[in-house]
Design a protein around this motif. Structure first.
Motif, PDB file in Angstrom:
ATOM      1  N   PHE A  90      -6.745  -1.833  -1.847  1.00  0.00           N
ATOM      2  CA  PHE A  90      -5.304  -1.572  -1.842  1.00  0.00           C
ATOM      3  C   PHE A  90      -4.563  -2.662  -2.607  1.00  0.00           C
ATOM      4  O   PHE A  90      -3.665  -2.372  -3.411  1.00  0.00           O
ATOM      5  CB  PHE A  90      -4.783  -1.493  -0.403  1.00  0.00           C
ATOM      6  CG  PHE A  90      -3.285  -1.365  -0.317  1.00  0.00           C
ATOM      7  CD1 PHE A  90      -2.661  -0.138  -0.474  1.00  0.00           C
ATOM      8  CD2 PHE A  90      -2.482  -2.485  -0.098  1.00  0.00           C
ATOM      9  CE1 PHE A  90      -1.277  -0.010  -0.408  1.00  0.00           C
ATOM     10  CE2 PHE A  90      -1.103  -2.375  -0.035  1.00  0.00           C
ATOM     11  CZ  PHE A  90      -0.496  -1.136  -0.190  1.00  0.00           C
ATOM     12  N   ALA A  91      -4.935  -3.912  -2.375  1.00  0.00           N
ATOM     13  CA  ALA A  91      -4.246  -5.039  -3.000  1.00  0.00           C
ATOM     14  C   ALA A  91      -4.374  -5.001  -4.519  1.00  0.00           C
ATOM     15  O   ALA A  91      -3.386  -5.199  -5.243  1.00  0.00           O
ATOM     16  CB  ALA A  91      -4.785  -6.353  -2.458  1.00  0.00           C
ATOM     17  N   THR A  92      -5.583  -4.748  -5.030  1.00  0.00           N
ATOM     18  CA  THR A  92      -5.764  -4.740  -6.476  1.00  0.00           C
ATOM     19  C   THR A  92      -5.054  -3.553  -7.115  1.00  0.00           C
ATOM     20  O   THR A  92      -4.474  -3.669  -8.203  1.00  0.00           O
ATOM     21  CB  THR A  92      -7.256  -4.725  -6.844  1.00  0.00           C
ATOM     22  OG1 THR A  92      -7.902  -3.610  -6.208  1.00  0.00           O
ATOM     23  CG2 THR A  92      -7.935  -6.014  -6.398  1.00  0.00           C
ATOM     24  N   THR A  93      -5.067  -2.420  -6.445  1.00  0.00           N
ATOM     25  CA  THR A  93      -4.387  -1.232  -6.976  1.00  0.00           C
ATOM     26  C   THR A  93      -2.881  -1.427  -6.959  1.00  0.00           C
ATOM     27  O   THR A  93      -2.183  -1.093  -7.931  1.00  0.00           O
ATOM     28  CB  THR A  93      -4.776   0.012  -6.153  1.00  0.00           C
ATOM     29  OG1 THR A  93      -6.193   0.184  -6.209  1.00  0.00           O
ATOM     30  CG2 THR A  93      -4.096   1.260  -6.699  1.00  0.00           C
ATOM     31  N   GLN A  94      -2.352  -1.968  -5.872  1.00  0.00           N
ATOM     32  CA  GLN A  94      -0.917  -2.216  -5.775  1.00  0.00           C
ATOM     33  C   GLN A  94      -0.467  -3.229  -6.820  1.00  0.00           C
ATOM     34  O   GLN A  94       0.599  -3.076  -7.431  1.00  0.00           O
ATOM     35  CB  GLN A  94      -0.558  -2.696  -4.370  1.00  0.00           C
ATOM     36  CG  GLN A  94       0.922  -2.945  -4.140  1.00  0.00           C
ATOM     37  CD  GLN A  94       1.773  -1.703  -4.347  1.00  0.00           C
ATOM     38  OE1 GLN A  94       1.352  -0.599  -3.994  1.00  0.00           O
ATOM     39  NE2 GLN A  94       2.951  -1.875  -4.918  1.00  0.00           N
ATOM     40  N   ALA A  95      -1.279  -4.253  -7.043  1.00  0.00           N
ATOM     41  CA  ALA A  95      -0.940  -5.247  -8.063  1.00  0.00           C
ATOM     42  C   ALA A  95      -0.876  -4.600  -9.442  1.00  0.00           C
ATOM     43  O   ALA A  95      -0.012  -4.943 -10.262  1.00  0.00           O
ATOM     44  CB  ALA A  95      -1.964  -6.377  -8.054  1.00  0.00           C
ATOM     45  N   CYS A  96      -1.768  -3.646  -9.694  1.00  0.00           N
ATOM     46  CA  CYS A  96      -1.757  -2.935 -10.972  1.00  0.00           C
ATOM     47  C   CYS A  96      -0.481  -2.109 -11.119  1.00  0.00           C
ATOM     48  O   CYS A  96       0.145  -2.091 -12.188  1.00  0.00           O
ATOM     49  CB  CYS A  96      -2.988  -2.050 -11.076  1.00  0.00           C
ATOM     50  SG  CYS A  96      -3.062  -1.061 -12.584  1.00  0.00           S
ATOM     51  N   ILE A  97      -0.083  -1.427 -10.050  1.00  0.00           N
ATOM     52  CA  ILE A  97       1.141  -0.631 -10.088  1.00  0.00           C
ATOM     53  C   ILE A  97       2.345  -1.506 -10.397  1.00  0.00           C
ATOM     54  O   ILE A  97       3.189  -1.175 -11.243  1.00  0.00           O
ATOM     55  CB  ILE A  97       1.339   0.104  -8.755  1.00  0.00           C
ATOM     56  CG1 ILE A  97       0.256   1.177  -8.574  1.00  0.00           C
ATOM     57  CG2 ILE A  97       2.737   0.735  -8.671  1.00  0.00           C
ATOM     58  CD1 ILE A  97       0.216   1.784  -7.188  1.00  0.00           C
ATOM     59  N   GLU A  98       2.428  -2.645  -9.739  1.00  0.00           N
ATOM     60  CA  GLU A  98       3.566  -3.533  -9.957  1.00  0.00           C
ATOM     61  C   GLU A  98       3.554  -4.120 -11.364  1.00  0.00           C
ATOM     62  O   GLU A  98       4.611  -4.311 -11.979  1.00  0.00           O
ATOM     63  CB  GLU A  98       3.579  -4.622  -8.891  1.00  0.00           C
ATOM     64  CG  GLU A  98       3.884  -4.056  -7.509  1.00  0.00           C
ATOM     65  CD  GLU A  98       3.789  -5.088  -6.401  1.00  0.00           C
ATOM     66  OE1 GLU A  98       4.175  -6.253  -6.644  1.00  0.00           O
ATOM     67  OE2 GLU A  98       3.338  -4.727  -5.295  1.00  0.00           O
ATOM     68  N   ALA A  99       2.351  -4.396 -11.898  1.00  0.00           N
ATOM     69  CA  ALA A  99       2.255  -4.890 -13.270  1.00  0.00           C
ATOM     70  C   ALA A  99       2.721  -3.823 -14.261  1.00  0.00           C
ATOM     71  O   ALA A  99       3.390  -4.127 -15.251  1.00  0.00           O
ATOM     72  CB  ALA A  99       0.817  -5.304 -13.576  1.00  0.00           C
ATOM     73  N   GLU A 100       2.400  -2.563 -13.985  1.00  0.00           N
ATOM     74  CA  GLU A 100       2.824  -1.471 -14.853  1.00  0.00           C
ATOM     75  C   GLU A 100       4.344  -1.283 -14.796  1.00  0.00           C
ATOM     76  O   GLU A 100       4.988  -1.043 -15.820  1.00  0.00           O
ATOM     77  CB  GLU A 100       2.121  -0.179 -14.447  1.00  0.00           C
ATOM     78  CG  GLU A 100       0.645  -0.127 -14.810  1.00  0.00           C
ATOM     79  CD  GLU A 100       0.447  -0.055 -16.313  1.00  0.00           C
ATOM     80  OE1 GLU A 100       0.928   0.914 -16.935  1.00  0.00           O
ATOM     81  OE2 GLU A 100      -0.166  -0.990 -16.872  1.00  0.00           O
ATOM     82  N   LEU A 101       4.914  -1.396 -13.607  1.00  0.00           N
ATOM     83  CA  LEU A 101       6.371  -1.301 -13.488  1.00  0.00           C
ATOM     84  C   LEU A 101       7.054  -2.389 -14.307  1.00  0.00           C
ATOM     85  O   LEU A 101       8.048  -2.136 -15.003  1.00  0.00           O
ATOM     86  CB  LEU A 101       6.788  -1.402 -12.015  1.00  0.00           C
ATOM     87  CG  LEU A 101       6.495  -0.192 -11.132  1.00  0.00           C
ATOM     88  CD1 LEU A 101       6.755  -0.534  -9.671  1.00  0.00           C
ATOM     89  CD2 LEU A 101       7.349   1.009 -11.539  1.00  0.00           C
ATOM     90  N   TRP A 102       6.516  -3.584 -14.232  1.00  0.00           N
ATOM     91  CA  TRP A 102       7.104  -4.701 -14.973  1.00  0.00           C
ATOM     92  C   TRP A 102       6.936  -4.496 -16.479  1.00  0.00           C
ATOM     93  O   TRP A 102       7.882  -4.705 -17.260  1.00  0.00           O
ATOM     94  CB  TRP A 102       6.466  -6.012 -14.545  1.00  0.00           C
ATOM     95  CG  TRP A 102       7.066  -7.216 -15.226  1.00  0.00           C
ATOM     96  CD1 TRP A 102       6.542  -7.925 -16.266  1.00  0.00           C
ATOM     97  CD2 TRP A 102       8.321  -7.827 -14.933  1.00  0.00           C
ATOM     98  NE1 TRP A 102       7.381  -8.945 -16.631  1.00  0.00           N
ATOM     99  CE2 TRP A 102       8.486  -8.912 -15.814  1.00  0.00           C
ATOM    100  CE3 TRP A 102       9.321  -7.568 -13.982  1.00  0.00           C
ATOM    101  CZ2 TRP A 102       9.606  -9.734 -15.803  1.00  0.00           C
ATOM    102  CZ3 TRP A 102      10.445  -8.395 -13.972  1.00  0.00           C
ATOM    103  CH2 TRP A 102      10.577  -9.458 -14.868  1.00  0.00           C
ATOM    104  N   ALA A 103       5.770  -4.043 -16.886  1.00  0.00           N
ATOM    105  CA  ALA A 103       5.491  -3.872 -18.311  1.00  0.00           C
ATOM    106  C   ALA A 103       6.343  -2.774 -18.946  1.00  0.00           C
ATOM    107  O   ALA A 103       6.704  -2.862 -20.121  1.00  0.00           O
ATOM    108  CB  ALA A 103       4.013  -3.559 -18.523  1.00  0.00           C
ATOM    109  N   HIS A 104       6.693  -1.753 -18.161  1.00  0.00           N
ATOM    110  CA  HIS A 104       7.399  -0.613 -18.715  1.00  0.00           C
ATOM    111  C   HIS A 104       8.911  -0.641 -18.480  1.00  0.00           C
ATOM    112  O   HIS A 104       9.610   0.281 -18.898  1.00  0.00           O
ATOM    113  CB  HIS A 104       6.820   0.689 -18.152  1.00  0.00           C
ATOM    114  CG  HIS A 104       5.472   1.021 -18.700  1.00  0.00           C
ATOM    115  ND1 HIS A 104       4.307   0.504 -18.172  1.00  0.00           N
ATOM    116  CD2 HIS A 104       5.113   1.793 -19.746  1.00  0.00           C
ATOM    117  CE1 HIS A 104       3.269   0.960 -18.864  1.00  0.00           C
ATOM    118  NE2 HIS A 104       3.734   1.739 -19.828  1.00  0.00           N
TER     119      HIS A 104
END
Length: 227
Positions: A90-104
């Motif tokens: 969950f932690a690694t997937t959530q971190a990816c989601i937040e990184a994508e939000l920031w990147a986009h």
């Protein structure tokens, strides 16, 4: 987060993460379901490589950021409860989601709250009707208590009737049902609309991209990217 002791778990086992420096300040918040609303629905999503933002998600979150509206993700995670994956996944997937939000869109969330409890399966998270599992309002109440947001005036965006029901039970001003994820089914739309009543408004839109025009908190906010 590399060790279980570092994960933001409550004594009851829920994930309640308030981001560093985040402070609700008594303001109304934008609550967002995660799977099927922010990211494309993947049954039991737990791999970063399967993360795909729904178009407009980053812009909507960034608009809330620009308007000073706290953004809180509230997500049922029965996959943890049933042992299909763990909090590390969950932690690694959530971190990816937040990184994508920031990147986009340089978009950021103020808190992430996840409930592993499930009415079926094995293990310590089995519960017939846990107060933190939507449609119950426990995760929204945790945001009030831990982040300091005001529930009155807040809105929730979800793809299922249970998301909209959780908002009503928590005393929010309204909910927005999106026709993405599970929300593509007529049953979920009808269930969401059935939650409308005195003091609680329910609106339906195509996706989170349209929440800018449906949530009064975001009135006048730009849907573009913010630098």
């Amino acid at each position: 987060m590399t060790a279980a002791s570092a994960w933001p778990l409550t004594p009851g086992g829920e994930w309640v993460e308030v981001k560093p420096g985040a402070d609700g300040g008594g303001r109304a918040a934008l609550f967002l379901d995660r799977d099927g609303v922010i990211v494309e629905e993947v049954i039991y999503l737990h791999r970063p490589e399967e993360v795909a933002l729904i178009p407009g998600a980053a812009d909507t979150v960034a608009a809330a950021n620009a308007a000073g509206v706290p953004v809180v993700i509230v997500t049922n995670q029965p996959g943890v409860g049933r042992g299909y994956y763990g909090w590390a996944d969950f932690a690694t997937t959530q971190a990816c989601i937040e990184a994508e939000l920031w990147a986009h869109g340089r978009a950021r969330v103020d808190a992430v709250i996840a409930c592993p409890y499930t009415p079926g399966g094995d293990g310590p998270y089995v519960h017939p009707d846990h107060p933190c599992r939507k449609p119950n309002p426990g995760m929204l109440l945790a945001a009030r208590d831990r982040l300091g947001v005001a529930l009155a005036g807040s809105w929730i965006v979800g793809d299922r009737g249970l998301d909209i029901s959780a908002g009503r039970r928590a005393g929010l001003a309204g909910g927005v049902h999106v026709a993405t994820g599970f929300g593509q089914g007529d049953d979920e739309r009808r269930a969401a609309l059935a939650e409308a009543g005195t003091g609680y408004t329910v609106r339906t839109v195509s996706s989170i991209a349209d929440a800018l025009g449906a949530v009064p908190l975001l009135a006048g906010a730009s849907g573009g990217r913010f630098g």
